[in-house]
Design an enzyme around this catalytic site. Structure first.
Site, PDB file in Angstrom:
ATOM      1  N   HIS A   1       0.840  -1.203   0.000  1.00  0.00           N
ATOM      2  CA  HIS A   1       0.000   0.000   0.000  1.00  0.00           C
ATOM      3  C   HIS A   1       0.874   1.253   0.000  1.00  0.00           C
ATOM      4  CE1 HIS A   1      -3.171  -2.820   1.293  1.00  0.00           C
ATOM      5  NE2 HIS A   1      -4.010  -1.919   0.842  1.00  0.00           N
TER       6      HIS A   1
ATOM      7  N   LYS B   1      -0.401   4.675   4.641  1.00  0.00           N
ATOM      8  CA  LYS B   1      -1.282   3.716   5.323  1.00  0.00           C
ATOM      9  C   LYS B   1      -0.742   3.443   6.724  1.00  0.00           C
ATOM     10  CE  LYS B   1      -3.796  -0.612   4.779  1.00  0.00           C
ATOM     11  NZ  LYS B   1      -5.059   0.075   5.148  1.00  0.00           N
TER      12      LYS B   1
END
Length: 269
Positions: free
Chosen positions: A154, A158
């Site tokens: 990600h 995140k």
């Protein structure tokens, strides 16, 4: 409907999708009291024409006007809102895409679902819902012969790892094997770890750049491998899935009974 966490990336995408949906009306967009967007028209916030709906902090007033609440906020807010909805006792449903709940928070959400229909999505993507079903099916392979490893990547911002989606897929694998996920999950490896524990479900997380979300579940045997993967190319897939979940929860205006639901209910309908 009301959207919680309307100023974040997912919240913005959901608000835009609701405004574009001919069968939906956005009646409130909830923000924090210190938000710089407080009192701003949601359409203007999205660089569109005014929508006639301003951001607010008054959830109770919004709830009176809503059939469904879509949640893209944070765990503590999700739990608070679910409990407030349970106290009011309205049939209004909660659709949440929030992840990273503690065990105590999940217990409180389960209690609230006795009075409120709550759909919890580790990921709003309809594609991920299909992957979840495939993983559960593949996990029926003998654990002594097939190792399960889950990797996810990600963007750099995140905050939680493994991702909620990775854990969703891990739970699907554990369900397919009929085992307890928490007893077999290995979320980190470092140093001299020794041989792989038989039957364990391993996780690996990477963070960097602006990657929306990539997930891969590998079933590894001595002479072959099965890989099930998903890559998100556009955040609008999450908004699209959230809208599908809302339509399922509304059930043509009737609404669902109190209880816990998931995206599996949506894709199997």
């Amino acid at each position: 409907m009301t959207v919680l966490g309307s100023t974040g990336r997912l919240g913005r995408a959901i608000c835009a999708a609701v405004l574009d949906a001919p069968d939906m009306k956005l009646v409130a967009a909830i923000v924090r009291s210190q938000s710089s967007y407080l009192g701003e028209d949601i359409g203007v916030m999205l660089d569109r024409e005014p929508a006639g709906c301003e951001t607010t902090v008054s959830f109770e007033d919004a709830l009176e006007l809503s059939d469904v609440v879509i949640d893209a906020s944070m765990p503590a807010m999700t739990v608070s809102v679910a409990e407030r909805m349970a106290v009011q006792g309205r049939s209004c449903g909660l659709v949440t895409g929030v992840t990273g709940f503690t065990a105590a928070q999940l217990k409180r959400l389960n209690t609230a679902s006795n009075r409120v229909p709550i759909l919890m999505a580790g990921n709003f993507s309809l594609g991920i819902a299909v992957v979840e079903a495939l993983v559960e099916q593949a996990a029926a392979l003998p654990a002594k012969d097939w190792d399960i490893e889950i990797s996810e990547t990600h963007h750099r911002l995140k905050a939680d790892a493994p991702s909620g989606t990775a854990l969703l897929l891990g739970h699907a694998a554990a369900k397919g094997r009929g085992v307890n996920h928490e007893a077999l999950a290995v979320t980190a490896r470092e140093g001299v770890t020794g041989p792989r524990r038989p039957g364990s479900i391993g996780y690996a997380a990477s963070r960097g750049g602006s990657i929306i979300g990539e997930h891969q579940v590998r079933f590894l045997a001595d002479m072959e491998e099965i890989s099930i993967s998903h890559r998100a190319h556009d955040r609008r897939i999450f908004a699209r899935g959230a809208i599908a979940a809302v339509r399922w929860m509304c059930q043509e205006g009737v609404g669902r009974e109190p209880g816990r639901y998931s995206m599996q209910d949506v894709v199997k309908a």
